[in-house]
Design an enzyme around this catalytic site. Structure first.
Site, PDB file in Angstrom:
ATOM      1  N   ASP A 174     -10.784  -9.411   7.159  1.00 11.85           N
ATOM      2  CA  ASP A 174     -12.028  -9.581   6.411  1.00 11.85           C
ATOM      3  C   ASP A 174     -12.477 -11.036   6.434  1.00 11.85           C
ATOM      4  O   ASP A 174     -13.678 -11.324   6.532  1.00 11.85           O
ATOM      5  CB  ASP A 174     -11.855  -9.119   4.963  1.00 11.85           C
ATOM      6  CG  ASP A 174     -12.023  -7.610   4.811  1.00 11.85           C
ATOM      7  OD1 ASP A 174     -11.977  -6.907   5.837  1.00 11.85           O
ATOM      8  OD2 ASP A 174     -12.188  -7.144   3.675  1.00 11.85           O
ATOM      9  N   ASP A 210      -0.937 -17.717   4.355  1.00 16.09           N
ATOM     10  CA  ASP A 210      -1.932 -18.507   3.640  1.00 16.09           C
ATOM     11  C   ASP A 210      -2.394 -19.701   4.457  1.00 16.09           C
ATOM     12  O   ASP A 210      -3.590 -20.005   4.524  1.00 16.09           O
ATOM     13  CB  ASP A 210      -1.398 -18.937   2.269  1.00 16.09           C
ATOM     14  CG  ASP A 210      -0.021 -19.560   2.332  1.00 16.09           C
ATOM     15  OD1 ASP A 210       0.665 -19.438   3.358  1.00 16.09           O
ATOM     16  OD2 ASP A 210       0.392 -20.197   1.334  1.00 16.09           O
ATOM     17  N   TYR A 227       0.817  -1.211   0.000  1.00 14.14           N
ATOM     18  CA  TYR A 227       0.000   0.000   0.000  1.00 14.14           C
ATOM     19  C   TYR A 227       0.853   1.265   0.000  1.00 14.14           C
ATOM     20  O   TYR A 227       0.352   2.353   0.259  1.00 14.14           O
ATOM     21  CB  TYR A 227      -0.934   0.009   1.211  1.00 14.14           C
ATOM     22  CG  TYR A 227      -2.048  -1.033   1.162  1.00 14.14           C
ATOM     23  CD1 TYR A 227      -2.229  -1.838   0.043  1.00 14.14           C
ATOM     24  CD2 TYR A 227      -2.911  -1.202   2.226  1.00 14.14           C
ATOM     25  CE1 TYR A 227      -3.223  -2.786  -0.003  1.00 14.14           C
ATOM     26  CE2 TYR A 227      -3.925  -2.156   2.184  1.00 14.14           C
ATOM     27  CZ  TYR A 227      -4.078  -2.943   1.070  1.00 14.14           C
ATOM     28  OH  TYR A 227      -5.076  -3.886   1.023  1.00 14.14           O
ATOM     29  N   ASP A 268      -5.216  -6.764   6.217  1.00 13.70           N
ATOM     30  CA  ASP A 268      -6.450  -6.374   5.543  1.00 13.70           C
ATOM     31  C   ASP A 268      -7.253  -7.612   5.148  1.00 13.70           C
ATOM     32  O   ASP A 268      -8.459  -7.719   5.406  1.00 13.70           O
ATOM     33  CB  ASP A 268      -6.095  -5.544   4.308  1.00 13.70           C
ATOM     34  CG  ASP A 268      -7.254  -4.696   3.809  1.00 13.70           C
ATOM     35  OD1 ASP A 268      -8.336  -4.719   4.422  1.00 13.70           O
ATOM     36  OD2 ASP A 268      -7.079  -3.991   2.802  1.00 13.70           O
ATOM     37  N   LYS A 292       4.961 -14.271   5.045  1.00  9.61           N
ATOM     38  CA  LYS A 292       5.146 -15.146   3.892  1.00  9.61           C
ATOM     39  C   LYS A 292       6.627 -15.125   3.510  1.00  9.61           C
ATOM     40  O   LYS A 292       7.020 -14.946   2.355  1.00  9.61           O
ATOM     41  CB  LYS A 292       4.264 -14.676   2.721  1.00  9.61           C
ATOM     42  CG  LYS A 292       4.164 -15.661   1.562  1.00  9.61           C
ATOM     43  CD  LYS A 292       3.528 -16.984   1.923  1.00  9.61           C
ATOM     44  CE  LYS A 292       3.381 -17.856   0.677  1.00  9.61           C
ATOM     45  NZ  LYS A 292       2.966 -19.242   1.025  1.00  9.61           N
TER      46      LYS A 292
END
Length: 326
Positions: free
Chosen positions: A227, A199, A120, A223, A167
């Protein structure tokens, strides 16, 4: 003492749920001065700016900011607003509430999301026709700051489990630095922690969210994972968030502007009201914050409920029920 609160409803259902949160804050015994600012799609169409200078200054000068939602201009509004308040941490609790049909009723998580860099950072380029790049930025300083915040948050709020999401097996340099730095911080705290590939963590959160407490994440991972957790507890209408800086902070629901239901008066105000409770915590009104949360929990358990939770109540009716409990 009077606290100045910047109120920025924004677009869509932000125009409906933000006044609900203000109404709840007005119902408690704290002296607030609410000052409203404009931002989002409508103001950009009118003025050419999604986030006018006046609104930036309003948020910078206030003791805290309540923000509703932005539509197509979201990146032009929320990212600069987070920068204005000096936010480096995005705090996103996700918990199940009694009486709701949650996918995972034992969920009680808090995502501590790095809020300044990662993908971002806004460094994108078209290097050839049909070829575009995105530069991911991870720094040791930002990684250390978010890790220290996350471990402190866990200790202060009674969480025994801390997980560092990463990751680093693929993004060896960037997430490697994030993981290495966060582990150094974790070793300096008297808190048990583990690490998890983001993941694999997504799968385990769906299957066994009760195994996790505080999850410290790089920007994009925080983020996405928060969610995902919203789906475990009943939807985005239940997730509040805080964008925390050294002195200032901005509070917003995780949901967006929801144009499909905007203007119908049926938006769930719970996430926005719970964001207001986080604002109260930030201003050190812990008892009042607890009272607001308990009022919301009572209404979620007993009704009335908005259509997203299987009811037929309006935004105003749910807000009135929360205020009545207060």
């Amino acid at each position: 003492m009077t606290h100045e609160i910047a109120v920025i409803p924004g677009d869509g259902i932000g125009q409906e749920v933000t006044p609900a949160a203000v109404e709840v804050l007005e119902a408690i015994d704290v002296d607030f001065d609410f000052v409203e600012g404009e931002a989002g799609d409508a103001v950009k169409e009118e003025t050419g700016e999604a986030l006018p200078t006046q609104t930036r200054e309003l948020a910078a000068d206030a003791d805290a900011t309540l923000f509703g939602a932005a539509g197509e201009t979201a990146a032009d509004v929320i990212l600069p607003l987070r920068d204005v308040v000096g936010s480096f941490a995005n705090v996103r609790p996700a918990r199940s509430y009694p009486g709701l049909d949650a996918v995972q009723p034992d969920t009680d998580l808090v995502f501590i999301r790095e809020n300044t860099e990662g993908v971002y950072s806004g460094i994108e380029a078209e290097i050839d026709e049909g070829v575009r790049t995105l530069t991911r930025v991870i720094t040791e300083d930002a990684s250390r700051e978010i890790a220290e915040f996350g471990f402190r948050y866990a200790k202060q709020n009674g969480f025994d489990d801390v997980t560092i999401a990463h990751k680093a097996n693929v993004m060896r340099q960037t997430d490697g630095l994030f993981l290495e730095t966060a582990e150094e911080v974790g070793d300096s705290f008297d808190v048990d922690y583990d690490t998890a590939l983001m993941d694999a963590l997504a799968m385990h959160l769906v299957m066994h969210p009760e195994d996790y407490g505080v999850v410290i994440c790089p920007n994009l991972a925080g983020d996405m994972l928060s969610d995902l957790a919203a789906g475990l507890v009943g939807g985005l209408g239940l997730l509040p968030s805080a964008n925390v800086g050294e002195e200032n902070a901005l509070f917003e629901p995780v949901h967006g502007s929801a144009p499909d239901i905007a203007g119908q008066g049926i938006a769930n105000p719970s996430a926005m009201i719970l964001s207001a409770a986080m604002l109260l915590d930030h201003l050190e009104y812990g008892d009042e914050a607890t009272a607001v949360r308990e009022a919301v929990e009572g209404v979620l358990a007993d009704g009335p409920r908005t259509p997203d939770l299987g009811g037929d109540a309006s935004t105003d009716e749910v807000t009135e029920a929360v205020v009545d409990r207060l």
